[in-house]
Design a protein around this motif. Structure first.
Motif, short mmCIF file in Angstrom:
data_model
loop_
_atom_site.label_atom_id
_atom_site.label_comp_id
_atom_site.label_asym_id
_atom_site.label_seq_id
_atom_site.Cartn_x
_atom_site.Cartn_y
_atom_site.Cartn_z
N ILE A 1 1.10 -1.23 -0.17
CA ILE A 1 -0.03 0.01 -0.04
C ILE A 1 0.64 1.12 -0.09
N GLN A 2 1.87 1.07 0.96
CA GLN A 2 2.82 2.30 0.88
C GLN A 2 3.90 2.48 -0.16
N GLN A 3 3.89 1.65 -1.11
CA GLN A 3 4.72 1.46 -2.30
C GLN A 3 6.20 1.62 -1.65
N ARG A 4 6.61 0.48 -0.95
CA ARG A 4 7.82 0.38 -0.35
C ARG A 4 8.26 -0.99 -0.48
N ILE A 5 9.48 -1.41 -0.01
CA ILE A 5 10.05 -2.81 0.03
C ILE A 5 9.59 -3.24 1.36
N GLY A 6 8.90 -4.44 1.41
CA GLY A 6 8.56 -5.00 2.79
C GLY A 6 9.63 -5.82 3.06
N PRO A 7 9.45 -6.70 4.37
CA PRO A 7 10.49 -7.52 4.85
C PRO A 7 10.82 -8.75 3.85
N GLU A 8 12.23 -8.61 3.47
CA GLU A 8 12.61 -9.40 2.39
C GLU A 8 13.90 -10.39 2.91
N TYR A 9 14.70 -9.83 3.96
CA TYR A 9 15.87 -10.53 4.01
C TYR A 9 16.06 -11.64 5.04
N VAL A 10 15.20 -11.67 5.92
CA VAL A 10 15.22 -12.54 7.18
C VAL A 10 14.31 -13.81 6.75
N GLY A 11 15.07 -14.87 6.43
CA GLY A 11 14.26 -15.89 5.63
C GLY A 11 13.63 -16.03 4.38
N PRO A 12 13.24 -16.82 3.90
CA PRO A 12 12.67 -16.80 2.73
C PRO A 12 11.58 -15.92 2.56
N LEU A 13 11.33 -14.81 1.77
CA LEU A 13 10.48 -13.84 1.54
C LEU A 13 10.11 -13.30 2.82
N GLY A 14 11.23 -13.14 3.84
CA GLY A 14 10.94 -12.13 5.14
C GLY A 14 10.04 -12.96 5.90
N ILE A 15 9.80 -13.93 5.82
CA ILE A 15 8.80 -14.79 6.83
C ILE A 15 9.13 -14.70 8.34
N LEU A 16 10.66 -14.79 8.41
CA LEU A 16 11.22 -14.96 9.85
C LEU A 16 11.42 -13.38 10.30
N GLN A 17 10.81 -12.37 9.80
CA GLN A 17 11.48 -11.20 10.31
C GLN A 17 10.65 -10.70 11.62
N ALA A 18 9.39 -11.33 11.93
CA ALA A 18 8.91 -11.09 13.40
C ALA A 18 9.78 -11.73 14.46
N LEU A 19 10.26 -13.03 14.16
CA LEU A 19 11.11 -13.64 15.03
C LEU A 19 12.49 -12.92 15.11
N ALA A 20 12.93 -12.27 14.30
CA ALA A 20 14.21 -11.36 14.29
C ALA A 20 13.74 -10.32 15.31
#
Length: 160
Positions: free
Chosen positions: A30-49
């Motif tokens: 919605i905000q036209q920015r890059i979301g979480p993508e570096y932690v885990g595949p497709l950024g799935i582990l971002q909340a754990l990080a």
């Protein structure tokens, strides 16, 4: 008995992680920015990080307060919440404590949590933390009264 409970807790935890990931991805779109993508595949582990960073970044016990009171308050809150799960039946044959007063015990045990929150806020020796503890305790109590009335009215309807 332990395996179904652990399965339930693991399922809820994975569900929360997926919901947080979806929220971040949708918000980024919605905000036209890059979301979480570096932690885990497709950024799935971002909340754990983020949770790990939150736990390890700062000391959870305040250095200028009453550490015993703070620790006891935190323990009271966590223990009362975990004990309240002991009377919830997970299935027909999976009940940790089969009591005839389960609903009343659940209300009584969950009513102890605001005391622990208030103790933790006071034990931190910080006026803002104390005001936050007062606010959380008042908010918990204000939600407990309608919740208790709803649960008790349903219990009375089931009994009669």
């Amino acid at each position: 008995m332990l395996v179904p409970i652990l399965t339930l807790v693991l399922g809820i935890t994975i569900g929360v992680l997926v919901i947080v990931w979806l929220e971040r991805e949708i918000s980024a779109g919605i905000q036209q920015r890059i979301g979480p993508e570096y932690v885990g595949p497709l950024g799935i582990l971002q909340a754990l990080a983020d949770g790990t960073k939150l736990l390890l970044k700062e000391n959870p016990i305040p250095s200028t307060g009453d550490t015993r009171l703070f620790s006891i308050g935190t323990s009271i809150t966590v223990i009362s919440i975990f004990l309240s799960y002991s009377v919830i039946p997970f299935s027909d044959h999976l009940v940790l404590a089969d009591l005839s007063i389960g609903v009343f015990l659940w209300i009584a045990i969950s009513s102890i949590a605001p005391v622990g929150l208030l103790m933790s806020g006071y034990g931190s020796n910080n006026k803002y933390s104390f005001l936050g503890g007062l606010r959380v305790a008042a908010q918990s109590i204000s939600y407990e009264i309608p919740l208790s009335l709803c649960v008790l009215s349903i219990s009375l309807r089931v009994i009669w």
